[in-house]
Scaffold this motif. Structure first.
Motif, short mmCIF file in Angstrom:
data_model
loop_
_atom_site.label_atom_id
_atom_site.label_comp_id
_atom_site.label_asym_id
_atom_site.label_seq_id
_atom_site.Cartn_x
_atom_site.Cartn_y
_atom_site.Cartn_z
N UNK A 129 -19.30 16.67 -38.25
CA UNK A 129 -18.67 17.85 -38.86
C UNK A 129 -19.71 18.73 -39.54
N UNK A 130 -20.75 18.11 -40.10
CA UNK A 130 -21.83 18.89 -40.70
C UNK A 130 -22.49 19.80 -39.69
N UNK A 131 -22.63 19.33 -38.45
CA UNK A 131 -23.19 20.16 -37.37
C UNK A 131 -22.32 21.38 -37.14
N UNK A 132 -21.03 21.17 -37.12
CA UNK A 132 -20.09 22.28 -36.95
C UNK A 132 -20.17 23.23 -38.13
N UNK A 133 -20.17 22.69 -39.34
CA UNK A 133 -20.23 23.54 -40.53
C UNK A 133 -21.47 24.42 -40.56
N UNK A 134 -22.57 23.90 -40.02
CA UNK A 134 -23.84 24.64 -40.02
C UNK A 134 -23.90 25.68 -38.90
N UNK A 135 -22.87 25.73 -38.06
CA UNK A 135 -22.85 26.69 -36.97
C UNK A 135 -23.59 26.22 -35.73
N UNK A 136 -23.87 24.91 -35.66
CA UNK A 136 -24.59 24.36 -34.51
C UNK A 136 -23.69 23.69 -33.48
N UNK A 195 -19.69 24.69 -31.57
CA UNK A 195 -18.56 25.62 -31.54
C UNK A 195 -17.23 24.97 -31.86
N UNK A 196 -17.14 23.65 -31.61
CA UNK A 196 -15.91 22.90 -31.88
C UNK A 196 -16.29 21.52 -32.38
N UNK A 197 -15.37 20.86 -33.07
CA UNK A 197 -15.60 19.49 -33.51
C UNK A 197 -14.27 18.74 -33.60
N UNK A 198 -14.29 17.48 -33.20
CA UNK A 198 -13.13 16.62 -33.40
C UNK A 198 -13.30 15.94 -34.75
N UNK A 199 -12.41 16.23 -35.68
CA UNK A 199 -12.53 15.64 -37.02
C UNK A 199 -11.19 15.70 -37.73
#
Length: 403
Positions: free
Chosen positions: A245-252, A254-258
């Motif tokens: 989720x940190x990857x998603x939050x950083x904009x790296x 486009x989608x995340x399962x969380x």
């Protein structure tokens, strides 16, 4: 006689004074929370309202909790109260390590067993007894970056609904030049990997006790495709949900399962319009599934302060109307959430809870889970093909289930 009377009166005064200034009871608490989460944030509130009880809190890593707790109970160093992930309550309850709370619940004016939703209630029930109190509930959904969707020509009001649509969106969002992956998820070799995998397996017709299915093969083939085409990071195999989720939050990504537990952090870290949608299904019309997550507050059978420990559990349960806004949990009982923040995302997770399924329960759940996440790792690293990996896992699971 007068002297004796005076002495008795003085002694009584001293003893009553000592009782009035007795040391508070200290409860040892184990948790997976970081200092900015749940029990730490509620500690001061509890101690202010219960000055005769103090909390001594220790953080244990999620992946270490079962082993650390097993060692502590064997050496007589277990805490009074601990967090246990919901499928593992059966493991400890079946071994007589947890306090049966049914008698206390029968007398409680705060916790009403019938108000707890069936899924969370079953997670704390073993052999007809109740061994914990859910601190909340959670499940999984698809978060997506609506700003990135627009920039890549995708409709943020129409997120992916099927696996094919999810793959197509991930491919469009993927941007190696900017270090952006199409999506992020966790296939780590821990319970978190099993937690993320099971809904996909269940939507494809399998379950924790039946993994060697055609649907299970399709799931691993799909996940392999995402990794092999670098639409998801290779770190997917070694990082948990927090880092994904940190990857998603950083904009790296486009989608995340969380899950909703990430929302308090996401609202601080994500500098874009983020939204959520139900997990995509294999194909239109397929059965939906999601994971039943979050854990339970339990009292160890060895606790010297069960009364005070139960007072803490009642206090924590009383916070259920606020858990969404403060901690990113869904209420685990029939309690109205207090003006939920981010109502659109709350509605998605509330809907997702309708499809959330328990992991187990089974007293040997860690063995079942290990067989599953080992198969995932084997297939995604191409040590074996998905069919072989799942067949191996099924044999191990059948031994546990004594089939």
């Amino acid at each position: 006689m007068k002297r004796i009377s005076h002495w008795i009166a003085a002694a009584t005064l001293v003893l009553s004074g000592a009782a009035a200034h007795a040391e508070p009871v200290t409860l040892d608490i184990w948790t997976i929370d970081r200092p900015d989460q749940y029990i730490y944030l509620l500690k001061d509130e509890f101690e202010q309202s219960h000055p005769d009880i103090k909390l001594n809190i220790k953080t244990v890593q999620f992946r270490d909790m079962v082993n650390d707790l097993a060692r502590a109970t064997a050496t007589g160093e277990s805490p009074d109260v601990t967090y246990i992930d919901n499928p593992e309550v059966a493991l400890f309850a079946s071994r007589g390590l947890l306090l049966d709370l049914a008698p206390m619940l029968a007398e409680s004016n705060v916790i009403k067993k019938d108000d707890i939703f069936p899924g969370p209630l079953s997670s704390v029930t073993w052999d007809g007894k109740i061994y914990g109190v859910p601190r909340g509930a959670n499940t999984l959904a698809l978060y997506y970056n609506a700003d990135m969707f627009k920039a890549k020509g995708l409709d943020p009001d129409n997120p992916p609904k099927t696996w094919d649509e999810l793959y197509a969106a991930a491919k469009k969002l993927n941007d190696p030049a900017k270090n952006v992956y199409g999506m992020a998820f966790s296939a780590v070799a821990t319970e978190e990997g099993t937690f993320q995998f099971l809904p996909w397996l269940q939507m494809a017709g399998g379950d924790y006790n039946k993994v060697d299915t055609e649907g299970g093969v399709k799931v691993l083939e799909f996940w392999s495709r995402l990794l092999d085409e670098k639409l998801a990071s290779p770190d997917t195999l070694i990082r948990g949900q927090y880092d994904s989720t940190g990857t998603f939050n950083a904009g790296n990504a486009g989608m995340v399962i969380s899950g909703p537990w990430e929302l308090p952090r996401m609202t601080k870290e994500a500098k874009f319009d983020f939204r959520a949608a139900l997990l995509p299904v294999p194909q239109e019309g397929a059965v939906r599934a999601s994971a039943l997550g979050e854990g339970d507050n339990v009292i160890l059978a060895t606790s010297k302060h069960p009364k005070e420990a139960f007072i803490l559990l009642e206090f924590l349960y009383g916070k259920m109307p606020d858990v969404w806004n403060r901690f990113g949990f869904l209420p685990a009982s029939k309690i109205q959430s207090n003006n939920p923040k981010i109502p659109a995302i709350y509605a998605v997770f509330e809907e997702s809870m309708k499809y959330a399924r328990n992991r187990g329960p089974h007293p040997e759940w860690p063995k079942i889970s290990k067989a599953i996440y080992t198969a995932i790792q084997s297939a995604l690293t191409h040590k074996s093909d998905p069919k072989t990996a799942l067949a191996t896992a099924q044999k191990q699971i059948d031994v546990v289930l004594k089939k």
